[in-house]
Design an enzyme around this catalytic site. Structure first.
Site, PDB file in Angstrom:
ATOM      1  CG  ASP A   1      89.672 -57.762 104.852  1.00  0.00           C
ATOM      2  OD1 ASP A   1      88.502 -57.343 104.859  1.00  0.00           O
ATOM      3  OD2 ASP A   1      90.465 -57.528 103.920  1.00  0.00           O
TER       4      ASP A   1
ATOM      5  CB  THR B   1      79.200 -40.811 108.597  1.00  0.00           C
ATOM      6  OG1 THR B   1      79.459 -39.440 108.308  1.00  0.00           O
ATOM      7  CG2 THR B   1      78.965 -41.515 107.279  1.00  0.00           C
ATOM      8  CG  ASP B   2      77.572 -35.760 109.894  1.00  0.00           C
ATOM      9  OD1 ASP B   2      78.486 -36.305 109.250  1.00  0.00           O
ATOM     10  OD2 ASP B   2      77.742 -34.724 110.569  1.00  0.00           O
ATOM     11  CD  GLU B   3      81.581 -37.102 105.652  1.00  0.00           C
ATOM     12  OE1 GLU B   3      81.850 -37.274 104.453  1.00  0.00           O
ATOM     13  OE2 GLU B   3      82.440 -37.035 106.543  1.00  0.00           O
TER      14      GLU B   3
ATOM     15  CB  ALA C   1      78.158 -43.034  97.575  1.00  0.00           C
TER      16      ALA C   1
ATOM     17  CE  LYS D   1      80.047 -45.648 107.488  1.00  0.00           C
ATOM     18  NZ  LYS D   1      80.416 -46.867 108.275  1.00  0.00           N
TER      19      LYS D   1
ATOM     20  CG  ASN E   1      83.399 -34.002 110.851  1.00  0.00           C
ATOM     21  OD1 ASN E   1      82.301 -33.978 110.313  1.00  0.00           O
ATOM     22  ND2 ASN E   1      84.522 -33.936 110.159  1.00  0.00           N
ATOM     23  CG  ASN E   2      83.663 -39.417 116.185  1.00  0.00           C
ATOM     24  OD1 ASN E   2      83.757 -40.318 117.004  1.00  0.00           O
ATOM     25  ND2 ASN E   2      82.493 -39.068 115.670  1.00  0.00           N
TER      26      ASN E   2
ATOM     27  CE1 TYR F   1      83.363 -43.029 105.164  1.00  0.00           C
ATOM     28  CE2 TYR F   1      82.622 -40.747 105.172  1.00  0.00           C
ATOM     29  CZ  TYR F   1      82.810 -41.948 105.828  1.00  0.00           C
ATOM     30  OH  TYR F   1      82.438 -42.078 107.141  1.00  0.00           O
TER      31      TYR F   1
HETATM   32  P1  TYD Z   1      88.009 -34.333 107.526  1.00  0.00           P
HETATM   33  O1  TYD Z   1      88.708 -34.395 108.845  1.00  0.00           O
HETATM   34  O2  TYD Z   1      88.670 -34.985 106.352  1.00  0.00           O
HETATM   35  O3  TYD Z   1      86.534 -34.872 107.748  1.00  0.00           O
HETATM   36  P2  TYD Z   1      85.232 -34.871 106.748  1.00  0.00           P
HETATM   37  O4  TYD Z   1      85.694 -34.683 105.360  1.00  0.00           O
HETATM   38  O5  TYD Z   1      84.695 -36.232 107.012  1.00  0.00           O
HETATM   39  O6  TYD Z   1      84.338 -33.773 107.249  1.00  0.00           O
HETATM   40  O7  TYD Z   1      87.794 -32.811 107.141  1.00  0.00           O
HETATM   41  C1  TYD Z   1      87.073 -31.913 107.954  1.00  0.00           C
HETATM   42  C2  TYD Z   1      86.964 -30.606 107.197  1.00  0.00           C
HETATM   43  O8  TYD Z   1      88.273 -30.030 107.070  1.00  0.00           O
HETATM   44  C3  TYD Z   1      86.441 -30.752 105.780  1.00  0.00           C
HETATM   45  O9  TYD Z   1      85.620 -29.620 105.466  1.00  0.00           O
HETATM   46  C4  TYD Z   1      87.673 -30.727 104.911  1.00  0.00           C
HETATM   47  C5  TYD Z   1      88.616 -29.814 105.681  1.00  0.00           C
HETATM   48  N1  TYD Z   1      90.047 -30.110 105.546  1.00  0.00           N
HETATM   49  C6  TYD Z   1      90.950 -29.086 105.150  1.00  0.00           C
HETATM   50  O10 TYD Z   1      90.540 -27.919 104.907  1.00  0.00           O
HETATM   51  N2  TYD Z   1      92.267 -29.405 105.052  1.00  0.00           N
HETATM   52  C7  TYD Z   1      92.746 -30.667 105.300  1.00  0.00           C
HETATM   53  O11 TYD Z   1      93.979 -30.879 105.158  1.00  0.00           O
HETATM   54  C8  TYD Z   1      91.825 -31.684 105.717  1.00  0.00           C
HETATM   55  C9  TYD Z   1      92.295 -33.079 106.014  1.00  0.00           C
HETATM   56  C10 TYD Z   1      90.488 -31.360 105.824  1.00  0.00           C
END
Ligand code: TYD
Length: 299
Positions: free
Chosen positions: A8, A88-90, A115, A117, A142-143, A113
């Site tokens: 951890d 992350t770009d977020e 915030a 990062k 997004n990866n 999340y």
């Molecule tokens: P996610 O893979 O959780 O990545 P992030 O939130 O970091 O971008 O989600 C990618 C996109 O897909 C996001 O706009 C939320 C959407 N999403 C759905 O519509 N349904 C789902 O079940 C999930 C997990 C995400």
């Protein structure tokens, strides 16, 4: 020889022990609680791991990398050491229909999340400015790739498609994400490690903007499933509408280019999940079922 320790990052004694017993020159901090939906349910763990965990790594690295450990104001560090923070770009928040995030875009995180990062990024920057530790921060889009946990969009949709289960789309599904293959991401980190200028932030994007609906339809088509599986559900609170990354800095200054086209990458990943069904069955333990039920079945 490769050694793997599972632990951890908040565990001060463990991190101290690892630095004392090994000649560690580089820290690449991939560690994070990374799922936005989970951070909306329960944010404390995100602050503990993403912020305090990063601070712990920075503090121990600073102590072991300093040339004069007894001098608390010394800014000279061993040759070749570097701390890379995988971000992350977020942290930049959400975009309108046009434009993209550059490294100069102000930080405006919208979820607990992102915030956490953004806070970690600021700490890493502060350790560079205050103590002079050599650092870089990378901010990726997004990866996707093998071994991604099925709480994330792509593996979740492939998994559900294979089981003919409903495909839960938040809101109208027109949110846009920029998809980056994990191997292209890792190549970028390797280049930043060897050639990145200390103190700099580098954005890494796949240049593959897709709406969530477009992406899910692509997966449905590859798997020969029906679009009737799509189910629009309640939107995520504070859902960022669009992310898009401007990677021109890492491309022009360090010569990075993504190798994968999105169509190639997604085809490969769908195949990967089909041929790794055992891994998927193993990873979706009771804890995943509970998460799935809380997220999707009670709505
Ligand atoms: P996610 O893979 O959780 O990545 P992030 O939130 O970091 O971008 O989600 C990618 C996109 O897909 C996001 O706009 C939320 C959407 N999403 C759905 O519509 N349904 C789902 O079940 C999930 C997990 C995400």
């Amino acid at each position: 020889m490769t050694l793997l320790y599972e632990g951890d990052i908040r565990d001060k004694e463990l991190v101290e022990h690892l630095f004392s017993t090994h000649d560690i020159e580089v820290v690449i901090n991939f560690t994070a609680e990374s799922h936005v939906d989970r951070s909306i349910e329960e944010s404390e763990l995100f602050l503990q791991t993403n912020v305090l965990g990063t601070q712990n790594l920075l503090e121990v690295a600073k102590k072991h990398w300093k040339l004069k450990p007894q001098d608390k104001y010394s800014r000279s560090f061993k040759e070749g050491v570097k701390f890379i923070q995988i971000s992350t770009d977020e942290v930049y928040g959400s975009l309108g229909e046009v434009g993209s995030f550059t490294e100069r875009t102000p930080l405006a995180p919208n979820s607990p999340y992102s915030a956490s990062k953004a806070s970690a990024d600021l700490l890493v920057r502060a350790y560079y400015e205050t103590f002079g530790i050599p650092i870089n921060i990378t901010r990726c889009s997004n990866n996707y790739g093998p071994y991604q946990f099925p709480e994330k969009l792509i593996p979740l949709m492939i998994h559900n498609c294979l089981l003919c289960k409903e495909l839960p789309i938040y809101g109208d599904g027109l949110q846009i994400r920029d998809w980056l293959h994990v191997e292209d991401h890792c190549r970028a980190i390797d280049i930043v490690l060897h050639n990145g200028m200390s103190g700099e932030v580098y954005n890494v994007g796949g240049n593959n903007e897709k709406t969530n609906l477009e992406l899910v339809r692509l997966i449905i088509n590859y798997l020969g499933q029906s679009e009737t599986l799509i189910k629009h559900i309640k939107d995520r609170p504070g859902h960022d509408r669009r992310y898009a990354i401007d990677s021109s800095k890492i491309m022009t200054q360090l010569g990075w280019r993504p190798h994968y086209t999105f169509e190639e990458g997604i085809r490969e990943i769908v195949e990967w999940y089909i041929t790794h069904k055992d891994w998927m069955d193993h990873i979706i333990s009771g804890e995943y079922d509970q998460h799935y039920e809380e997220m999707y079945l009670k709505i």
